[in-house]
Design a protein around this motif. Sequence first.
Motif, mmCIF file in Angstrom:
data_model
loop_
_atom_site.group_PDB
_atom_site.id
_atom_site.type_symbol
_atom_site.label_atom_id
_atom_site.label_comp_id
_atom_site.label_asym_id
_atom_site.label_seq_id
_atom_site.Cartn_x
_atom_site.Cartn_y
_atom_site.Cartn_z
ATOM 1 N N SER A 126 0.831 -1.210 0.000
ATOM 2 C CA SER A 126 0.000 0.000 0.000
ATOM 3 C C SER A 126 0.861 1.254 0.000
ATOM 4 O O SER A 126 2.058 1.213 0.284
ATOM 5 N N LEU A 127 0.223 2.374 -0.304
ATOM 6 C CA LEU A 127 0.938 3.652 -0.291
ATOM 7 C C LEU A 127 1.355 4.059 1.116
ATOM 8 O O LEU A 127 2.311 4.810 1.285
ATOM 9 N N LYS A 128 0.651 3.558 2.140
ATOM 10 C CA LYS A 128 1.027 3.875 3.524
ATOM 11 C C LYS A 128 2.393 3.311 3.875
ATOM 12 O O LYS A 128 3.082 3.856 4.721
ATOM 13 N N ASP A 129 2.776 2.196 3.237
ATOM 14 C CA ASP A 129 4.047 1.538 3.543
ATOM 15 C C ASP A 129 5.240 2.202 2.858
ATOM 16 O O ASP A 129 6.372 1.838 3.114
ATOM 17 N N ARG A 130 4.988 3.148 1.964
ATOM 18 C CA ARG A 130 6.064 3.736 1.175
ATOM 19 C C ARG A 130 6.601 5.018 1.800
ATOM 20 O O ARG A 130 5.919 5.705 2.541
ATOM 21 N N TYR A 131 7.861 5.308 1.487
ATOM 22 C CA TYR A 131 8.495 6.545 1.941
ATOM 23 C C TYR A 131 8.074 7.665 0.996
ATOM 24 O O TYR A 131 8.102 7.509 -0.220
ATOM 25 N N TRP A 132 7.693 8.800 1.553
ATOM 26 C CA TRP A 132 7.225 9.929 0.764
ATOM 27 C C TRP A 132 8.271 11.031 0.791
ATOM 28 O O TRP A 132 8.695 11.463 1.850
ATOM 29 N N TYR A 133 8.671 11.483 -0.386
ATOM 30 C CA TYR A 133 9.564 12.627 -0.503
ATOM 31 C C TYR A 133 8.678 13.869 -0.561
ATOM 32 O O TYR A 133 7.787 13.960 -1.400
ATOM 33 N N ILE A 134 8.922 14.802 0.321
ATOM 34 C CA ILE A 134 8.066 15.983 0.408
ATOM 35 C C ILE A 134 8.849 17.208 -0.062
ATOM 36 O O ILE A 134 9.858 17.575 0.528
ATOM 37 N N ALA A 135 8.381 17.792 -1.141
ATOM 38 C CA ALA A 135 8.931 19.051 -1.657
ATOM 39 C C ALA A 135 7.727 19.951 -1.929
ATOM 40 O O ALA A 135 6.889 20.095 -1.063
ATOM 41 N N LYS A 136 7.637 20.525 -3.108
ATOM 42 C CA LYS A 136 6.440 21.286 -3.451
ATOM 43 C C LYS A 136 5.233 20.358 -3.535
ATOM 44 O O LYS A 136 4.120 20.741 -3.247
ATOM 45 N N LYS A 137 5.481 19.132 -3.960
ATOM 46 C CA LYS A 137 4.465 18.077 -3.993
ATOM 47 C C LYS A 137 5.005 16.900 -3.196
ATOM 48 O O LYS A 137 6.188 16.818 -2.911
ATOM 49 N N LYS A 138 4.115 15.960 -2.872
ATOM 50 C CA LYS A 138 4.546 14.743 -2.182
ATOM 51 C C LYS A 138 4.717 13.643 -3.224
ATOM 52 O O LYS A 138 3.842 13.425 -4.048
ATOM 53 N N TYR A 139 5.857 12.984 -3.186
ATOM 54 C CA TYR A 139 6.155 11.911 -4.120
ATOM 55 C C TYR A 139 6.324 10.603 -3.353
ATOM 56 O O TYR A 139 7.204 10.512 -2.492
ATOM 57 N N PRO A 140 5.541 9.566 -3.681
ATOM 58 C CA PRO A 140 5.800 8.260 -3.064
ATOM 59 C C PRO A 140 6.977 7.591 -3.770
ATOM 60 O O PRO A 140 6.975 7.442 -4.983
ATOM 61 N N LEU A 141 7.997 7.251 -3.025
ATOM 62 C CA LEU A 141 9.183 6.636 -3.610
ATOM 63 C C LEU A 141 9.070 5.115 -3.579
ATOM 64 O O LEU A 141 8.247 4.547 -2.882
ATOM 65 N N TYR A 142 9.917 4.463 -4.347
ATOM 66 C CA TYR A 142 9.941 3.007 -4.416
ATOM 67 C C TYR A 142 10.799 2.428 -3.286
ATOM 68 O O TYR A 142 11.692 1.629 -3.508
ATOM 69 N N VAL A 143 10.516 2.871 -2.073
ATOM 70 C CA VAL A 143 11.238 2.460 -0.879
ATOM 71 C C VAL A 143 10.234 2.384 0.269
ATOM 72 O O VAL A 143 9.343 3.220 0.361
ATOM 73 N N HIS A 144 10.359 1.351 1.121
ATOM 74 C CA HIS A 144 9.526 1.277 2.323
ATOM 75 C C HIS A 144 9.760 2.504 3.200
ATOM 76 O O HIS A 144 10.852 3.079 3.179
ATOM 77 N N ASN A 145 8.783 2.846 3.986
ATOM 78 C CA ASN A 145 8.936 3.975 4.903
ATOM 79 C C ASN A 145 10.081 3.726 5.885
ATOM 80 O O ASN A 145 10.936 4.589 6.093
ATOM 81 N N SER A 146 10.123 2.541 6.483
ATOM 82 C CA SER A 146 11.184 2.244 7.453
ATOM 83 C C SER A 146 12.565 2.238 6.794
ATOM 84 O O SER A 146 13.545 2.717 7.371
#
Length: 80
Positions: A15-35
């Motif tokens: 899910s998108l909740k499990d992903r790391y989000w890069y936050i700049a002007k917009k939020k980008y879900p990256l192809y990396v787990h949050n942890s």
Amino acid sequence: MDGIICGYCDQEAVSLKDRYWYIAKKKYPLYVHNSCGVKLVSHGENIWTYHRLGKDKTAHAEYLESLIEDVHYEQTKLSI
């Protein structure tokens, strides 16, 4: 394939909740787990390197999955 493959630990995130989000002007879900993303940032690693690895691994896994589906379709078509 339901999710993405993490570029750091090679495990699947569903899910998108499990992903790391890069936050700049917009939020980008990256192809990396949050942890995994938190670990990478805390160690000073370049998160974009692992993002690209995860993106490539996910694309390759989807390609292999489509090949398997095509082979299965051709085999069932021949058996009829």
